[in-house]
Design a protein around this motif. Structure first.
Motif, mmCIF file in Angstrom:
data_model
loop_
_atom_site.group_PDB
_atom_site.id
_atom_site.type_symbol
_atom_site.label_atom_id
_atom_site.label_comp_id
_atom_site.label_asym_id
_atom_site.label_seq_id
_atom_site.Cartn_x
_atom_site.Cartn_y
_atom_site.Cartn_z
ATOM 1 N N ALA A 24 0.806 -1.216 0.000
ATOM 2 C CA ALA A 24 0.000 0.000 0.000
ATOM 3 C C ALA A 24 0.843 1.272 0.000
ATOM 4 O O ALA A 24 0.316 2.364 -0.232
ATOM 5 C CB ALA A 24 -0.943 0.006 1.206
ATOM 6 N N LEU A 25 2.142 1.140 0.263
ATOM 7 C CA LEU A 25 3.015 2.311 0.297
ATOM 8 C C LEU A 25 3.639 2.548 -1.072
ATOM 9 O O LEU A 25 3.890 1.611 -1.829
ATOM 10 C CB LEU A 25 4.116 2.132 1.336
ATOM 11 C CG LEU A 25 3.683 1.995 2.800
ATOM 12 C CD1 LEU A 25 4.906 1.913 3.698
ATOM 13 C CD2 LEU A 25 2.778 3.143 3.223
ATOM 14 N N SER A 26 3.910 3.794 -1.362
ATOM 15 C CA SER A 26 4.568 4.133 -2.622
ATOM 16 C C SER A 26 6.067 3.874 -2.506
ATOM 17 O O SER A 26 6.602 3.642 -1.413
ATOM 18 C CB SER A 26 4.330 5.604 -2.965
ATOM 19 O OG SER A 26 5.021 6.439 -2.042
ATOM 20 N N VAL A 27 6.740 3.930 -3.642
ATOM 21 C CA VAL A 27 8.200 3.800 -3.639
ATOM 22 C C VAL A 27 8.816 4.899 -2.779
ATOM 23 O O VAL A 27 9.710 4.642 -1.961
ATOM 24 C CB VAL A 27 8.745 3.871 -5.078
ATOM 25 C CG1 VAL A 27 10.273 3.891 -5.073
ATOM 26 C CG2 VAL A 27 8.223 2.706 -5.913
ATOM 27 N N ALA A 28 8.321 6.126 -2.926
ATOM 28 C CA ALA A 28 8.843 7.241 -2.135
ATOM 29 C C ALA A 28 8.593 7.027 -0.647
ATOM 30 O O ALA A 28 9.436 7.378 0.193
ATOM 31 C CB ALA A 28 8.210 8.552 -2.600
ATOM 32 N N ASP A 29 7.430 6.451 -0.289
ATOM 33 C CA ASP A 29 7.140 6.159 1.116
ATOM 34 C C ASP A 29 8.186 5.199 1.688
ATOM 35 O O ASP A 29 8.620 5.349 2.839
ATOM 36 C CB ASP A 29 5.752 5.534 1.260
ATOM 37 C CG ASP A 29 4.628 6.526 1.004
ATOM 38 O OD1 ASP A 29 4.858 7.736 1.177
ATOM 39 O OD2 ASP A 29 3.525 6.075 0.621
ATOM 40 N N HIS A 30 8.577 4.210 0.894
ATOM 41 C CA HIS A 30 9.592 3.258 1.356
ATOM 42 C C HIS A 30 10.920 3.964 1.618
ATOM 43 O O HIS A 30 11.605 3.661 2.605
ATOM 44 C CB HIS A 30 9.781 2.143 0.322
ATOM 45 C CG HIS A 30 8.739 1.077 0.387
ATOM 46 N ND1 HIS A 30 7.477 1.234 -0.135
ATOM 47 C CD2 HIS A 30 8.767 -0.177 0.928
ATOM 48 C CE1 HIS A 30 6.772 0.128 0.072
ATOM 49 N NE2 HIS A 30 7.531 -0.739 0.710
ATOM 50 N N LEU A 31 11.274 4.894 0.757
ATOM 51 C CA LEU A 31 12.536 5.609 0.958
ATOM 52 C C LEU A 31 12.466 6.496 2.197
ATOM 53 O O LEU A 31 13.441 6.591 2.961
ATOM 54 C CB LEU A 31 12.870 6.448 -0.276
ATOM 55 C CG LEU A 31 13.051 5.695 -1.602
ATOM 56 C CD1 LEU A 31 13.649 6.624 -2.652
ATOM 57 C CD2 LEU A 31 13.891 4.448 -1.441
ATOM 58 N N ARG A 32 11.322 7.145 2.416
ATOM 59 C CA ARG A 32 11.180 7.969 3.620
ATOM 60 C C ARG A 32 11.232 7.104 4.876
ATOM 61 O O ARG A 32 11.829 7.491 5.891
ATOM 62 C CB ARG A 32 9.868 8.756 3.556
ATOM 63 C CG ARG A 32 9.917 9.955 2.612
ATOM 64 C CD ARG A 32 8.696 10.848 2.782
ATOM 65 N NE ARG A 32 7.505 10.228 2.215
ATOM 66 C CZ ARG A 32 7.103 10.411 0.953
ATOM 67 N NH1 ARG A 32 7.812 11.183 0.140
ATOM 68 N NH2 ARG A 32 6.005 9.835 0.514
ATOM 69 N N LEU A 33 10.608 5.918 4.815
ATOM 70 C CA LEU A 33 10.645 5.000 5.950
ATOM 71 C C LEU A 33 12.073 4.539 6.221
ATOM 72 O O LEU A 33 12.518 4.493 7.376
ATOM 73 C CB LEU A 33 9.741 3.800 5.671
ATOM 74 C CG LEU A 33 9.614 2.749 6.775
ATOM 75 C CD1 LEU A 33 9.006 3.366 8.031
ATOM 76 C CD2 LEU A 33 8.764 1.576 6.299
ATOM 77 N N GLY A 34 12.795 4.215 5.150
ATOM 78 C CA GLY A 34 14.191 3.809 5.316
ATOM 79 C C GLY A 34 15.030 4.901 5.946
ATOM 80 O O GLY A 34 15.891 4.628 6.797
ATOM 81 N N LEU A 53 16.584 3.020 -12.182
ATOM 82 C CA LEU A 53 15.705 1.890 -12.477
ATOM 83 C C LEU A 53 14.467 2.310 -13.266
ATOM 84 O O LEU A 53 13.719 1.452 -13.751
ATOM 85 C CB LEU A 53 15.264 1.215 -11.171
ATOM 86 C CG LEU A 53 16.356 0.460 -10.398
ATOM 87 C CD1 LEU A 53 15.871 0.116 -8.994
ATOM 88 C CD2 LEU A 53 16.758 -0.804 -11.149
ATOM 89 N N GLY A 54 14.252 3.604 -13.378
ATOM 90 C CA GLY A 54 13.100 4.097 -14.117
ATOM 91 C C GLY A 54 11.784 3.906 -13.387
ATOM 92 O O GLY A 54 10.721 3.832 -14.021
ATOM 93 N N LEU A 55 11.826 3.853 -12.058
ATOM 94 C CA LEU A 55 10.612 3.647 -11.274
ATOM 95 C C LEU A 55 9.985 4.986 -10.905
ATOM 96 O O LEU A 55 10.687 5.947 -10.581
ATOM 97 C CB LEU A 55 10.928 2.863 -9.995
ATOM 98 C CG LEU A 55 11.454 1.434 -10.182
ATOM 99 C CD1 LEU A 55 11.730 0.793 -8.826
ATOM 100 C CD2 LEU A 55 10.470 0.596 -10.978
#
Length: 231
Positions: A24-34, A53-55
């Motif tokens: 449910a999280l976006s790619v950007a959300d994962h980076l902020r969480l990290g 990666l072109g994401l």
């Protein structure tokens, strides 16, 4: 004690077999969480990998392909800048193209940052491309360990007129033998150069090498895998 505190865990990156991410999280959300969970987080590295990666950073991870999710998981692991990166079957569920892209990205990172990587995999062909040291386990016991180049340089397939293993030159350790009515084929290990045997001696590929030791380990010390095939 290993992994006894946050300071030690911060030095280790880990990617599990199912490359866990939050659908449910976006790619950007994962980076902020990290970034919030890892004090050594390298935002420039993370954002650069996602861009290369072109994401789309705004895209939910649940909408990504398996290969793309694996790349996000790898990005999270390497962007904490670990001293040790542990990968547990990270490409087992990926198609060949996604596997190649994942391993290529891994090797580019290692070449640039010099991180030590422990990679667990049943896909031996992938190991030959990316690993420089091999440890093969059967039933949690080490069957063979060493630098890949040294192992490949000391293991051979010998095809000769039918003969007993005891008749081979000294210095050859027979790991596996198969016989037909007229021909014998041996998988042998020669750690030091010795007398050249009669017959055809060919280098052994890494996959055949690993399978040979797996068969030997499964057979146990009491018996070696010797097969008879009559023609």
């Amino acid at each position: 004690r290993p992994a006894s505190g946050p300071a030690q865990l911060a030095r280790v990156g880990f990617v599990a077999q199912d490359t866990p991410t939050y659908a449910a999280l976006s790619v950007a959300d994962h980076l902020r969480l990290g970034a919030r969970l890892n004090p050594t987080w390298d935002a420039h590295l993370a954002e650069g990998r996602i861009r290369d990666l072109g994401l789309d950073p705004g895209l939910r991870v649940g909408r990504l392909s398996g290969g793309q999710r694996a790349q996000v998981a790898l990005t999270l692991a390497v962007s904490k800048r670990p001293d040790l990166l542990i990968l547990d079957e990270p490409v087992a569920a990926l198609d060949p193209l996604a596997r190649r892209e994942f391993l290529q990205g891994l090797m580019e990172y290692v070449a640039e940052h010099g991180t030590t990587v422990i990679l667990s995999s049943h896909l031996v062909s992938d190991l030959e491309r990316v690993c420089d040291h091999l440890v093969s386990l059967v039933a949690s016991r080490v069957q063979i360990a060493g630098d890949v180049d040294d192992l490949l340089g000391s293991h051979f397939r010998l095809t000769t007129a039918r003969r007993d293993a005891a008749d081979l030159p000294e210095g050859m350790r027979v790991l596996q033998a198969t016989h037909t009515e007229r021909q014998s084929t041996f998988i042998v290990r020669m750690d030091t150069p010795g007398n050249e045997p009669d017959g055809v001696l060919e280098p052994l590929g890494l996959e055949d090498l690993v399978l040979t030791y797996m068969a030997e380990g499964a057979a146990g010390p009491a018996r070696r895998p010797v097969q008879e095939a009559q023609r």
